[in-house]
Design a protein around this motif. Structure first.
Motif, PDB file in Angstrom:
ATOM      1  N   SER A 152       0.855  -1.189   0.000  1.00  0.00           N
ATOM      2  CA  SER A 152       0.000   0.000   0.000  1.00  0.00           C
ATOM      3  C   SER A 152       0.889   1.236   0.000  1.00  0.00           C
ATOM      4  N   ARG A 153       0.262   2.391  -0.240  1.00  0.00           N
ATOM      5  CA  ARG A 153       1.034   3.632  -0.181  1.00  0.00           C
ATOM      6  C   ARG A 153       0.206   4.717   0.491  1.00  0.00           C
ATOM      7  N   ASP A 154       0.920   5.604   1.171  1.00  0.00           N
ATOM      8  CA  ASP A 154       0.321   6.771   1.799  1.00  0.00           C
ATOM      9  C   ASP A 154       0.857   7.979   1.048  1.00  0.00           C
ATOM     10  N   LYS A 155       0.020   8.547   0.205  1.00  0.00           N
ATOM     11  CA  LYS A 155       0.479   9.640  -0.638  1.00  0.00           C
ATOM     12  C   LYS A 155       0.901  10.844   0.183  1.00  0.00           C
ATOM     13  N   ALA A 156       0.206  11.113   1.264  1.00  0.00           N
ATOM     14  CA  ALA A 156       0.521  12.281   2.089  1.00  0.00           C
ATOM     15  C   ALA A 156       1.895  12.154   2.736  1.00  0.00           C
ATOM     16  N   LYS A 157       2.279  10.916   3.047  1.00  0.00           N
ATOM     17  CA  LYS A 157       3.569  10.685   3.714  1.00  0.00           C
ATOM     18  C   LYS A 157       4.663  10.262   2.752  1.00  0.00           C
ATOM     19  N   ASN A 158       4.331  10.125   1.466  1.00  0.00           N
ATOM     20  CA  ASN A 158       5.308   9.640   0.483  1.00  0.00           C
ATOM     21  C   ASN A 158       5.952   8.339   0.950  1.00  0.00           C
ATOM     22  N   THR A 159       5.121   7.437   1.420  1.00  0.00           N
ATOM     23  CA  THR A 159       5.627   6.193   1.995  1.00  0.00           C
ATOM     24  C   THR A 159       4.871   5.011   1.410  1.00  0.00           C
ATOM     25  N   VAL A 160       5.615   3.965   1.118  1.00  0.00           N
ATOM     26  CA  VAL A 160       5.045   2.707   0.643  1.00  0.00           C
ATOM     27  C   VAL A 160       5.257   1.663   1.737  1.00  0.00           C
ATOM     28  N   TYR A 161       4.278   0.826   1.924  1.00  0.00           N
ATOM     29  CA  TYR A 161       4.333  -0.187   2.974  1.00  0.00           C
ATOM     30  C   TYR A 161       4.236  -1.590   2.378  1.00  0.00           C
ATOM     31  N   LEU A 162       4.806  -2.538   3.098  1.00  0.00           N
ATOM     32  CA  LEU A 162       4.605  -3.942   2.786  1.00  0.00           C
ATOM     33  C   LEU A 162       4.224  -4.624   4.094  1.00  0.00           C
ATOM     34  N   GLN A 163       2.962  -4.942   4.221  1.00  0.00           N
ATOM     35  CA  GLN A 163       2.472  -5.673   5.383  1.00  0.00           C
ATOM     36  C   GLN A 163       2.626  -7.158   5.109  1.00  0.00           C
ATOM     37  N   MET A 164       3.372  -7.825   5.960  1.00  0.00           N
ATOM     38  CA  MET A 164       3.663  -9.242   5.762  1.00  0.00           C
ATOM     39  C   MET A 164       3.065 -10.035   6.918  1.00  0.00           C
ATOM     40  N   THR A 165       2.225 -10.992   6.597  1.00  0.00           N
ATOM     41  CA  THR A 165       1.614 -11.838   7.612  1.00  0.00           C
ATOM     42  C   THR A 165       1.895 -13.301   7.288  1.00  0.00           C
ATOM     43  N   SER A 166       1.611 -14.163   8.257  1.00  0.00           N
ATOM     44  CA  SER A 166       1.829 -15.606   8.092  1.00  0.00           C
ATOM     45  C   SER A 166       3.212 -15.878   7.522  1.00  0.00           C
ATOM     46  N   LEU A 167       4.197 -15.236   8.089  1.00  0.00           N
ATOM     47  CA  LEU A 167       5.558 -15.342   7.558  1.00  0.00           C
ATOM     48  C   LEU A 167       6.092 -16.758   7.687  1.00  0.00           C
TER      49      LEU A 167
END
Length: 123
Positions: free
Chosen positions: A71-86
């Protein structure tokens, strides 16, 4: 000059979760595709997930579908990678990458890279 800074890696037990962040600066990211790659020891760097900054439209490697979310947060100029069930096989250095235009699966298509963050999943 585009700068990408990853954070959020660490050691986690199998079945656990982590969220990686990629803080981006120095570019007009509305025209970019942002990607997460990973590289395990002795293996090629592979695309894990990617997203078009303006439109979204995420894509995922088959190995992480249903477990990872980009996902990305345009206001924060940040992209995320949420990782589950690793899983232990998710252990790798994870890199954030950016390119002008659409998503490419080949790492050669990405001009801008972060320094990487280590993710280690213990069994």
């Amino acid at each position: 000059q585009v700068q990408l800074i990853e954070s959020g890696g660490g050691l986690v037990q199998a079945g656990g979760s982590l969220r990686l962040s990629c803080s981006a600066s120095g570019g007009t990211f509305s025209t970019y595709a942002m990607a997460w790659f990973r590289q395990a020891p002795g293996k090629e760097r592979e695309l894990v997930a990617a997203i078009v900054w303006s439109a979204g439209s995420p894509v995922y490697a088959d190995s992480v579908k249903g477990r990872f979310t980009v996902s990305r947060d345009k206001a924060k100029n940040t992209v995320y990678l949420q990782m589950t069930s690793l899983k232990p096989e998710d252990t790798a250095v994870y890199y954030c990458a950016a390119r002008i235009g659409g998503i490419l699966w080949n790492k050669m298509g990405y001009k801008n890279w972060g320094q990487g963050t280590q993710v280690t999943v213990s069994s």
